[in-house]
Design a protein around this motif. Sequence first.
Motif, PDB file in Angstrom:
ATOM      1  N   LEU A 124       0.399  -0.847  -0.149  1.00 29.59           N
ATOM      2  CA  LEU A 124       0.011   0.514  -0.137  1.00 29.59           C
ATOM      3  C   LEU A 124       0.456   1.412  -0.032  1.00 29.59           C
ATOM      4  O   LEU A 124       0.866   2.042  -0.431  1.00 29.59           O
ATOM      5  CB  LEU A 124      -1.385   0.382   1.220  1.00 29.59           C
ATOM      6  CG  LEU A 124      -1.450   1.234   0.822  1.00 29.59           C
ATOM      7  CD1 LEU A 124      -2.735   0.679   0.208  1.00 29.59           C
ATOM      8  CD2 LEU A 124      -1.986   0.954   2.690  1.00 29.59           C
ATOM      9  N   VAL A 125       2.263   1.370   1.067  1.00 26.12           N
ATOM     10  CA  VAL A 125       2.744   2.547   0.824  1.00 26.12           C
ATOM     11  C   VAL A 125       3.413   2.495  -0.821  1.00 26.12           C
ATOM     12  O   VAL A 125       2.576   4.540  -0.650  1.00 26.12           O
ATOM     13  CB  VAL A 125       4.018   2.154   1.838  1.00 26.12           C
ATOM     14  CG1 VAL A 125       5.067   1.758   1.626  1.00 26.12           C
ATOM     15  CG2 VAL A 125       4.796   4.127   2.286  1.00 26.12           C
ATOM     16  N   ALA A 126       3.778   1.776  -1.617  1.00 26.95           N
ATOM     17  CA  ALA A 126       4.415   1.882  -2.788  1.00 26.95           C
ATOM     18  C   ALA A 126       2.993   2.605  -4.050  1.00 26.95           C
ATOM     19  O   ALA A 126       2.809   3.218  -4.333  1.00 26.95           O
ATOM     20  CB  ALA A 126       5.391   1.170  -2.848  1.00 26.95           C
ATOM     21  N   ALA A 127       2.113   1.836  -3.702  1.00 27.06           N
ATOM     22  CA  ALA A 127       0.951   1.936  -5.114  1.00 27.06           C
ATOM     23  C   ALA A 127       0.021   3.393  -4.173  1.00 27.06           C
ATOM     24  O   ALA A 127      -0.158   4.067  -5.064  1.00 27.06           O
ATOM     25  CB  ALA A 127       0.145   0.952  -4.186  1.00 27.06           C
ATOM     26  N   LEU A 128      -0.156   3.935  -2.880  1.00 31.65           N
ATOM     27  CA  LEU A 128      -0.519   4.665  -3.095  1.00 31.65           C
ATOM     28  C   LEU A 128       0.215   6.370  -3.418  1.00 31.65           C
ATOM     29  O   LEU A 128      -0.682   6.612  -4.019  1.00 31.65           O
ATOM     30  CB  LEU A 128      -1.115   4.808  -0.839  1.00 31.65           C
ATOM     31  CG  LEU A 128      -1.629   6.008  -0.655  1.00 31.65           C
ATOM     32  CD1 LEU A 128      -3.333   6.079  -0.966  1.00 31.65           C
ATOM     33  CD2 LEU A 128      -1.398   5.890   0.566  1.00 31.65           C
ATOM     34  N   ASP A 129       1.095   5.709  -3.402  1.00 32.37           N
ATOM     35  CA  ASP A 129       2.122   6.981  -3.683  1.00 32.37           C
ATOM     36  C   ASP A 129       2.379   7.391  -5.136  1.00 32.37           C
ATOM     37  O   ASP A 129       1.622   8.659  -5.426  1.00 32.37           O
ATOM     38  CB  ASP A 129       3.809   6.540  -3.515  1.00 32.37           C
ATOM     39  CG  ASP A 129       4.489   8.306  -3.809  1.00 32.37           C
ATOM     40  OD1 ASP A 129       4.408   8.588  -2.915  1.00 32.37           O
ATOM     41  OD2 ASP A 129       4.903   8.551  -5.292  1.00 32.37           O
ATOM     42  N   ASN A 130       1.897   6.266  -5.963  1.00 26.41           N
ATOM     43  CA  ASN A 130       1.505   6.735  -7.341  1.00 26.41           C
ATOM     44  C   ASN A 130       0.196   7.273  -8.117  1.00 26.41           C
ATOM     45  O   ASN A 130      -0.387   7.994  -8.854  1.00 26.41           O
ATOM     46  CB  ASN A 130       1.500   5.397  -8.420  1.00 26.41           C
ATOM     47  CG  ASN A 130       2.870   5.173  -8.474  1.00 26.41           C
ATOM     48  OD1 ASN A 130       3.697   5.622  -9.158  1.00 26.41           O
ATOM     49  ND2 ASN A 130       3.249   3.705  -8.422  1.00 26.41           N
ATOM     50  N   SER A 131      -0.573   6.900  -7.274  1.00 29.23           N
ATOM     51  CA  SER A 131      -2.051   7.581  -7.005  1.00 29.23           C
ATOM     52  C   SER A 131      -2.301   8.189  -6.805  1.00 29.23           C
ATOM     53  O   SER A 131      -3.073   9.739  -7.286  1.00 29.23           O
ATOM     54  CB  SER A 131      -3.086   6.201  -7.077  1.00 29.23           C
ATOM     55  OG  SER A 131      -3.209   5.990  -5.143  1.00 29.23           O
ATOM     56  N   ILE A 132      -1.510   9.316  -5.037  1.00 30.46           N
ATOM     57  CA  ILE A 132      -1.177  10.485  -4.906  1.00 30.46           C
ATOM     58  C   ILE A 132      -1.334  11.723  -5.918  1.00 30.46           C
ATOM     59  O   ILE A 132      -1.800  12.119  -5.945  1.00 30.46           O
ATOM     60  CB  ILE A 132      -1.050  10.386  -3.692  1.00 30.46           C
ATOM     61  CG1 ILE A 132      -2.245   9.732  -2.691  1.00 30.46           C
ATOM     62  CG2 ILE A 132      -0.738  11.480  -3.190  1.00 30.46           C
ATOM     63  CD1 ILE A 132      -1.451   9.499  -0.935  1.00 30.46           C
TER      64      ILE A 132
END
Length: 491
Positions: free
Chosen positions: A27-35
Amino acid sequence: MNNYQSQYNLNKSKIIMIMGGLMVGLLVAALDNSIISTAMPKIIGNLQGMEYYVWPFTSYMLTSTIAIILFGKLSDIYGRKPIIISGIITFIITSIMCGFATNMLELTIFRGLQGIGGGILISLPFIVVGEIFSPKERGKYMGILASVFGISSVLGPILGGVITDTIGWRWVFFVNVPIGIVAVIILMYSLPNLKLPDVKKAIDYLGIITFTLAMSAFFLGFTLARDLNIYPLTVIFGLFLFAALMFVLFILAEKKAEEPILPPYLFSNSIFTLSSIENFLATAIIFGGIVYIPLFAQNVIGMSATNSGLVLIPMLISLTIASNIAGQIISKTGKYKKLAIAEFVITGIGIILLSTMNVNTSPYALVAYSTILGLGSGMMYTVFTISVQNAFSLREIAITTSAMQFFRNVGATVAIPVFGYVINYTMASSAVINLTPKEVLAVSIQNVFITSIVLAFIALVIAFFLKEMSLDENKPVTQEKIPEEIVEKAK
């Protein structure tokens, strides 16, 4: 129960803890791209430089692409746990650095460093799932893990828009810190250090160097090619020529390496080769949507950053649902080829609809079109990872799983500058001279999606050639290596 489940006494409660830790880590990596996708228009406005819009995306994708292969192999040698923990810590530190960036050059550099941690975090969880679950169980758990991309993509646009419109874009990076700390705590407590017992501690230095140089030159060449009026063709051609030379040297190095980071014999398996191509194409298509749908919503339709994030939510919910459904279907039927075909049929329909958008397109139409795109693209995360894991033994799971994520990242790394070139070329075209700025941008984004239609058609054709290997017919999961005669034949 496979070898790892029995070796580490992984009962149901421990598996739940491990899955929870892996999902938070991912989540910590995937969240960054969408934000960042919804925050980028405001970041550009603050730091200046519309011409550098794609650089923070591409620098991140380049380094994460390199990290996926390198650290996937290093986790074979040193174990999964220390590598994934170090990846989270790296991601936390570099997120703070990104938040303090004062210009686009700094942000691009810091995003590149952040990509190292991101590359580890988007590949290691899938490797762990492939190792601790049997072929029949992988579909279900891989779908659950892949749903993190959808969850983060739903939360990301909302958080990105709200944070950007309220307390400022810098906090879209700072939000990674508490999530990362939680991930470290959970994984430190729950995850055993999964490690193959007989891997030689031989680091493929020559392979690492040639691979890094090849990818860097390849990336830089594509990025500079977006501005042919600024950078001479000789420079761009020279970069591509150097990249080709490094790729050749990399292949030669891998054939001689004791423990290659990307063994050449993998490509002798048609499932691996075709799945790699499909991952490349599918990711290129979905990234066109992730990057340019928010830009269309904000700069063509005139929506706020918050509302442009809300537009993406249905697409990403459909992506999550499709990923989970695909995983459940594979677990029950042991089949994946029809899902691969369906993926690109649905994706193609979504892309065709998106290519019809103009300044008069309503937000509701944008939501509907992007939702169809997400429904098709969501299958990718489950279908092709499972097809490849099923085609190899446990010993090859780390490198084959990393390779699938690698080709996804290559797809994004190549697609972003190529789509950026399409945007810039259209904007400079004489055909748009008499149009308003909004109309020019709308036509430019239309051309991005028209390009994606071609990619979707190619991917659909390839899907028909994907070999079906039933999970019911697969051999039990073992730690046996590919027979030496096959390796030598591939060489």
